[in-house]
Design a protein around this motif. Sequence first.
Motif, mmCIF file in Angstrom:
data_model
loop_
_atom_site.group_PDB
_atom_site.id
_atom_site.type_symbol
_atom_site.label_atom_id
_atom_site.label_comp_id
_atom_site.label_asym_id
_atom_site.label_seq_id
_atom_site.Cartn_x
_atom_site.Cartn_y
_atom_site.Cartn_z
ATOM 1 N N ASP A 90 0.839 -1.210 0.000
ATOM 2 C CA ASP A 90 0.000 0.000 0.000
ATOM 3 C C ASP A 90 0.875 1.261 0.000
ATOM 4 N N ASN A 91 1.811 1.287 -0.954
ATOM 5 C CA ASN A 91 2.787 2.379 -1.039
ATOM 6 C C ASN A 91 2.805 2.909 -2.473
ATOM 7 N N PRO A 92 1.948 3.875 -2.804
ATOM 8 C CA PRO A 92 1.873 4.379 -4.179
ATOM 9 C C PRO A 92 3.194 4.896 -4.723
ATOM 10 N N SER A 93 4.008 5.519 -3.859
ATOM 11 C CA SER A 93 5.284 6.051 -4.331
ATOM 12 C C SER A 93 6.228 4.937 -4.745
ATOM 13 N N ALA A 94 6.138 3.788 -4.073
ATOM 14 C CA ALA A 94 6.980 2.648 -4.444
ATOM 15 C C ALA A 94 6.541 2.086 -5.795
ATOM 16 N N ILE A 95 5.225 2.054 -6.054
ATOM 17 C CA ILE A 95 4.731 1.583 -7.344
ATOM 18 C C ILE A 95 5.183 2.535 -8.452
ATOM 19 N N ALA A 96 5.121 3.824 -8.181
ATOM 20 C CA ALA A 96 5.584 4.805 -9.168
ATOM 21 C C ALA A 96 7.069 4.618 -9.460
ATOM 22 N N TRP A 97 7.847 4.400 -8.418
ATOM 23 C CA TRP A 97 9.294 4.189 -8.580
ATOM 24 C C TRP A 97 9.545 2.920 -9.391
ATOM 25 N N HIS A 98 8.762 1.893 -9.117
ATOM 26 C CA HIS A 98 8.895 0.646 -9.876
ATOM 27 C C HIS A 98 8.660 0.899 -11.364
ATOM 28 N N GLY A 99 7.629 1.676 -11.703
ATOM 29 C CA GLY A 99 7.359 1.979 -13.099
ATOM 30 C C GLY A 99 8.508 2.712 -13.762
ATOM 31 N N THR A 100 9.071 3.680 -13.056
ATOM 32 C CA THR A 100 10.188 4.455 -13.601
ATOM 33 C C THR A 100 11.429 3.586 -13.783
ATOM 34 N N LEU A 101 11.758 2.791 -12.765
ATOM 35 C CA LEU A 101 12.950 1.938 -12.842
ATOM 36 C C LEU A 101 12.811 0.881 -13.934
ATOM 37 N N THR A 102 11.608 0.334 -14.082
ATOM 38 C CA THR A 102 11.381 -0.662 -15.134
ATOM 39 C C THR A 102 11.663 -0.062 -16.501
ATOM 40 N N ALA A 103 11.166 1.146 -16.729
ATOM 41 C CA ALA A 103 11.389 1.807 -18.010
ATOM 42 C C ALA A 103 12.865 2.101 -18.233
ATOM 43 N N GLU A 104 13.537 2.595 -17.222
ATOM 44 C CA GLU A 104 14.962 2.925 -17.356
ATOM 45 C C GLU A 104 15.778 1.683 -17.681
ATOM 46 N N LEU A 105 15.421 0.546 -17.046
ATOM 47 C CA LEU A 105 16.131 -0.703 -17.306
ATOM 48 C C LEU A 105 15.907 -1.164 -18.750
ATOM 49 N N LEU A 106 14.673 -1.097 -19.206
ATOM 50 C CA LEU A 106 14.366 -1.562 -20.563
ATOM 51 C C LEU A 106 15.016 -0.672 -21.615
ATOM 52 N N ILE A 107 15.111 0.604 -21.340
ATOM 53 C CA ILE A 107 15.801 1.516 -22.266
ATOM 54 C C ILE A 107 17.247 1.075 -22.451
ATOM 55 N N GLN A 108 17.917 0.704 -21.360
ATOM 56 C CA GLN A 108 19.303 0.255 -21.453
ATOM 57 C C GLN A 108 19.427 -1.020 -22.280
ATOM 58 N N LEU A 109 18.419 -1.880 -22.190
ATOM 59 C CA LEU A 109 18.470 -3.152 -22.908
ATOM 60 C C LEU A 109 18.035 -3.022 -24.365
ATOM 61 N N GLY A 110 17.479 -1.880 -24.734
ATOM 62 C CA GLY A 110 17.027 -1.691 -26.109
ATOM 63 C C GLY A 110 15.628 -2.196 -26.369
ATOM 64 N N CYS A 111 14.866 -2.492 -25.305
ATOM 65 C CA CYS A 111 13.462 -2.865 -25.455
ATOM 66 C C CYS A 111 12.611 -1.599 -25.503
ATOM 67 N N ASN A 112 11.489 -1.665 -26.209
ATOM 68 C CA ASN A 112 10.639 -0.478 -26.296
ATOM 69 C C ASN A 112 9.201 -0.717 -25.850
ATOM 70 N N MET A 113 8.826 -1.963 -25.549
ATOM 71 C CA MET A 113 7.490 -2.252 -25.030
ATOM 72 C C MET A 113 7.561 -3.270 -23.916
ATOM 73 N N ASN A 114 6.863 -2.984 -22.816
ATOM 74 C CA ASN A 114 6.732 -3.950 -21.736
ATOM 75 C C ASN A 114 5.355 -4.571 -21.828
ATOM 76 N N LEU A 115 5.275 -5.902 -21.814
ATOM 77 C CA LEU A 115 3.990 -6.590 -21.821
ATOM 78 C C LEU A 115 3.428 -6.567 -20.401
ATOM 79 N N ALA A 116 3.061 -5.387 -19.989
ATOM 80 C CA ALA A 116 2.562 -5.080 -18.652
ATOM 81 C C ALA A 116 1.890 -3.703 -18.743
ATOM 82 N N PRO A 117 0.983 -3.406 -17.819
ATOM 83 C CA PRO A 117 0.698 -4.093 -16.557
ATOM 84 C C PRO A 117 -0.351 -5.198 -16.696
ATOM 85 N N VAL A 118 -0.290 -6.142 -15.740
ATOM 86 C CA VAL A 118 -1.354 -7.129 -15.582
ATOM 87 C C VAL A 118 -2.575 -6.405 -15.014
#
Length: 365
Positions: A90-118
């Motif tokens: 129940d921590n909205p800021s942690a979910i927001a951080w997760h979204g940002t970090l996920t995007a930053e990681l995928l950018i480094q890997l050269g991916c452009n779409m995440n098959l998420a969210p569920v």
Amino acid sequence: MHGQLLLLGIKGLELSANERHILQKVQPGGFVLFGRNVESPQQVRALTDSLREICDNPPLICIDQEGGRVTRTKEIGNIPPSAGQLSQADNPSAIAWHGTLTAELLIQLGCNMNLAPVLDISYDDECDNALRGRCYGKNSQEVITNAGIFNRNMRRQKILSCGKHFPSCGLANVDPHYKLPVVDKSKEDLLASDLLPYTALMPELNAILTCHTHFSALDPGEPGLPASLSKNIITNLLRNQLGFDGVIMTDDLDMGAIINTYGRGNDVKMAIQAGNDMAMICHQTDTTEAALAALEELPYAEIADSLKRIAKLKKKIPKTYPFDQKKWDKINNDIMQLRVEVLGEEGAQDQSDHIQNSRSPVEDY
């Protein structure tokens, strides 16, 4: 042209000469990466760069990077908390951080779409239907709130998103990786519950992925027909009634729920004719040419709208930047800090991602 309707898996850590030859011929609309394609950040980036090089049109390069047990980079970095763990905290800021970090990681890997969210609702946390730990809530409002926070923060970094699994896998009592689940819920009940996350977040989703579950009340005249192959569900419900105008793609057609019943070729044709824009073949990649041949039987008039939607989506593919080891290391360290914030110091150190007694292969792909 017809190859743009395909999303394909890659066999290994790099393209073989034969694989390169076939993919250059097929010109697929995109690719899906799995754990078998991951050995190091630099290797993944070299692979995604090579995929871009062989495509005449910029490809979608997708990955399932949800967090928890569905983290395709678990062998090369820290594992983010799962959607279930983030929801329970129940921590909205942690979910927001997760979204940002996920995007930053995928950018480094050269991916452009995440098959998420569920966007499935977790009705039973113990049901072995492949979704344990992957849902953002136990009711529609929790899913809308939490998945919406994740999605907005990931898309803010220009990574494309794909909501899944339409219309609902949360109701399934078996794992579609093995066989077809059957759900009896009415359309009215679905509209009041499972479909609310889609109607609420639809303007913020680049794509929606359809599930391999039969909905008997929605397809009473087609016993055993999966939603992913149902014109009634995809075209009539999702496209026409709910008004989604983005790209619609199937879940992996190599799952048991599909491959046990429909032959390769017939499945991809049915998927596109039902209203999907893209058909996903993740594991039986040797069938790619057969799939293309089947799709080429479809006249241009039947695929024109799909090609337009795919082209429109591809205009949103972000620019790629060189791999940066320092940025990668910082992202990895930040993911551990996120784990600490959500799970506590002791919980953060245990990165075992398997669900006890789970038979689903989803975490092993």
